[in-house]
Design a protein around this motif. Structure first.
Motif, PDB file in Angstrom:
ATOM      1  N   PHE A  63      25.819  14.804  -0.339  1.00 48.88           N
ATOM      2  CA  PHE A  63      25.197  15.707  -0.007  1.00 48.88           C
ATOM      3  C   PHE A  63      24.094  14.671   0.370  1.00 48.88           C
ATOM      4  O   PHE A  63      23.482  13.814   0.325  1.00 48.88           O
ATOM      5  CB  PHE A  63      24.257  16.653  -1.793  1.00 48.88           C
ATOM      6  N   SER A  64      22.865  15.873   1.621  1.00 45.01           N
ATOM      7  CA  SER A  64      21.781  15.031   2.463  1.00 45.01           C
ATOM      8  C   SER A  64      21.084  14.892   2.216  1.00 45.01           C
ATOM      9  O   SER A  64      20.669  15.028   0.516  1.00 45.01           O
ATOM     10  CB  SER A  64      21.428  16.256   2.907  1.00 45.01           C
ATOM     11  N   ASP A 104      26.539  17.412   9.760  1.00 45.98           N
ATOM     12  CA  ASP A 104      27.578  18.316  10.568  1.00 45.98           C
ATOM     13  C   ASP A 104      27.993  18.035  11.765  1.00 45.98           C
ATOM     14  O   ASP A 104      28.507  17.159  12.159  1.00 45.98           O
ATOM     15  CB  ASP A 104      28.936  18.870   9.870  1.00 45.98           C
ATOM     16  N   GLU A 140      22.846  20.355   5.827  1.00 49.76           N
ATOM     17  CA  GLU A 140      24.759  20.321   5.836  1.00 49.76           C
ATOM     18  C   GLU A 140      24.370  20.322   7.023  1.00 49.76           C
ATOM     19  O   GLU A 140      25.976  19.426   7.639  1.00 49.76           O
ATOM     20  CB  GLU A 140      25.138  20.519   4.181  1.00 49.76           C
ATOM     21  N   LYS A 176      32.581  16.350   1.641  1.00 49.32           N
ATOM     22  CA  LYS A 176      31.042  15.668   2.629  1.00 49.32           C
ATOM     23  C   LYS A 176      31.076  14.001   2.307  1.00 49.32           C
ATOM     24  O   LYS A 176      30.186  13.711   2.257  1.00 49.32           O
ATOM     25  CB  LYS A 176      30.220  16.637   3.034  1.00 49.32           C
ATOM     26  N   ARG A 213      23.916  10.709   3.560  1.00 47.52           N
ATOM     27  CA  ARG A 213      24.771  11.828   2.195  1.00 47.52           C
ATOM     28  C   ARG A 213      24.687  10.558   1.153  1.00 47.52           C
ATOM     29  O   ARG A 213      24.508   9.408   1.204  1.00 47.52           O
ATOM     30  CB  ARG A 213      25.406  12.750   2.714  1.00 47.52           C
ATOM     31  N   PRO A 228      17.098  16.779   2.416  1.00 54.29           N
ATOM     32  CA  PRO A 228      17.874  17.925   2.818  1.00 54.29           C
ATOM     33  C   PRO A 228      16.974  19.350   3.463  1.00 54.29           C
ATOM     34  O   PRO A 228      17.214  19.813   3.783  1.00 54.29           O
ATOM     35  CB  PRO A 228      17.663  18.663   1.345  1.00 54.29           C
TER      36      PRO A 228
END
Length: 506
Positions: free
Chosen positions: A260-261, A273, A269, A329, A255, A264
């Motif tokens: 954020f990833s 997780d 996400e 996150k 991240r 993506p």
């Protein structure tokens, strides 16, 4: 390895070969002119080349950092790059596609692949060999690759003249040649091991071998590409040392700094997780954030113990450590709220809420902590929040209005005391305040909370306190609360300002 394991490995490898063969069909009706134009077009657009020849690797749209990395490597024939990309960011796969592009198109011809041991390097080289054997599209466009008499595991040469050799760390690379050509690509992958990184002398010797034996196998007059793939698994390791000398040391975590990833299109996400949930914070930081935790430098362990009933404590407070990020996150600063009590010269951490969280959740925890203390029969306590001069504008503009809004919805008035102490270096404060007390056995973590994920995070951060540690928010919170309790007799209005209610002593 057992016979059963050998059989499973062989089956998995055969499946990889079958998948490669099946995923690379060719157009049998294509004319020679059409084929030539297609190859030329693909070679001019490397991403399209990767996508066509490696469909079973190119399964997700690459992230911008992937494309930039490839552009650097393919446009600079003399280049030294260290890639500390997190797990699941395809550092080895992307590197393999780049190397096969360079060798198949004739831009490079002599490849050395180095890993911690010879067996490791041979295992990492196997996909190259297998792809060249069974990839129908490469064979159709560039001819049969397998060269009879020069095609063995760990060392092989294509019919077009590109050679590949596996090498374990500290094995002699001398004499590595392809006809008269010295290595023009050196790949270093997973050179560091956990065992080696526990001994700085071992790392020193291994890195000296890289500098004094491996890299000098090159020809000075021929451009050399060096790509080292590996995460930062220790503060001092071969990757960190190579990074100091490389043209670029690129660190990409699972991240980004905003939580954020970084890829993506592949790693959502929810997927991240799920992957991180079962592993400890220290493992997450090491494997996915290039942030190895130093264990036992200051605090070698957590002292767990049974806490006395909190109502018996001489003094009790809740202490909150805010962070300006509104992400839940992020790999950066965490927010926390802790309940700390003083009883017979010992400081007890009864409960803590510690994680990456949004401001609204943080404020809810302020209320939860205060109510938890009250419900335990404590008639008076104070709720503190760290709020130095740099933090105050954020507190006044964001946190305070949220406290008031939450108070109205919960029908409770929370009066925060503001810790305006001028704080210096975080590590020095934590060490100075907590280490003497910890050494004397006077900092106790509530054993009844030992399996609470928040307390687990706190314990991991506590034993990871180090001058270079990136995450020490839990210990910083504990330091603030303990310092207040320890110095409660000396508190003055000049030292502290109070939020909604007047100052009072314990």
């Amino acid at each position: 390895m057992s016979a059963s394991s050998d059989k499973k490995s062989l089956a998995a490898w055969q499946e990889f070969r079958d998948n490669t063969r099946k995923s690379t069909p060719v157009g049998l009706n294509e004319t020679a002119i059409e084929k030539g134009k297609r190859i030329k077009r693909l070679e001019a657009h490397p991403e399209e080349w990767f996508k066509y020849y490696f469909p079973n690797f190119y399964t997700s749209e690459p992230a911008p950092f992937h494309k930039k990395a490839t552009k650097r490597v393919l446009e600079n024939m003399e280049w030294y790059e260290v890639r500390s990309w997190s797990r699941e960011l395809a550092k080895s796969a992307r590197t393999m596609m780049e190397v096969l592009y360079l060798t198949t198109t004739g831009k490079k011809k002599t490849v050395l692949l180095v890993s911690a041991t010879y067996d490791d390097s041979e295992r990492l080289l196997d996909p190259y060999k297998s792809i060249l054997e069974v990839n129908n599209r490469i064979i159709n466009d560039y001819g049969l690759q397998e060269s009879i008499g020069n095609w063995e595991a760990g060392e092989f040469r294509t019919r077009q003249g590109a050679s590949f050799r596996a090498l374990g760390a500290q094995q002699s690379p001398r004499g590595t040649r392809n006809d008269a050509s010295r290595p023009d690509i050196i790949l270093i992958d997973d050179i560091d091991t956990d065992v080696d990184c526990r001994n700085p002398l071992t790392i020193k010797k291994k890195y000296e071998w890289i500098e004094q034996a491996l890299i000098p196998t090159r020809s000075i007059s021929v451009p050399l590409t060096i790509i080292a793939c590996g995460n930062i698994i220790a503060k001092y390791c071969c990757i960190t040392e190579m990074g100091k000398k490389a043209d670029l040391h690129e660190i990409i975590n699972i991240r980004d700094e905003n939580g954020f990833s970084t890829w993506p299109t592949k790693n959502t996400e929810a997927m991240i997780d799920r992957a991180l949930k079962p592993i400890t914070l220290s493992s997450q930081q090491k494997e996915y954030y290039n942030n190895p935790t130093s264990i036992g430098k200051i605090f070698t362990s957590v002292v767990w113990g049974k806490c006395p009933p909190i109502r018996f404590c001489e003094a009790v407070l809740t202490y909150a450590d805010p962070a300006t990020s509104n992400k839940d996150k992020s790999s950066a600063s965490q927010k926390g709220v802790g309940v700390i009590g003083l009883y017979k010269n010992k400081y007890y951490l009864y409960k803590i809420w510690l994680n990456n969280m949004r401001q609204s959740i943080f404020v809810d925890y302020l209320y939860d902590a205060s109510e938890w203390v009250t419900n335990k029969g404590v008639s008076t306590h104070r709720d503190w929040i760290e709020n130095n001069s740099l933090q105050d504008p954020f507190y006044q503009q964001v946190i305070k209005p949220l406290i008031q809004t939450t108070g109205r919805s919960r029908k409770k008035r929370l009066a925060m005391s503001l810790d305006t102490r001028s704080k210096g270096d975080k590590f020095n404060r934590i060490e100075g305040t907590l280490e003497p007390l910890w050494r004397a056995g006077e900092v106790i973590f509530n054993i009844d909370e030992q399996n609470n994920p928040n307390m687990e995070r706190m314990a991991e951060q506590f034993v990871g306190v180090d001058p270079d540690a990136k995450i020490m928010d839990g210990p910083d919170l504990l330091e603030g609360g303990v310092w207040l309790l320890k110095n409660r007799a000396e508190r003055t209005e000049a030292t502290y300002s109070v939020g909604h209610r007047s100052s009072r002593k314990y």
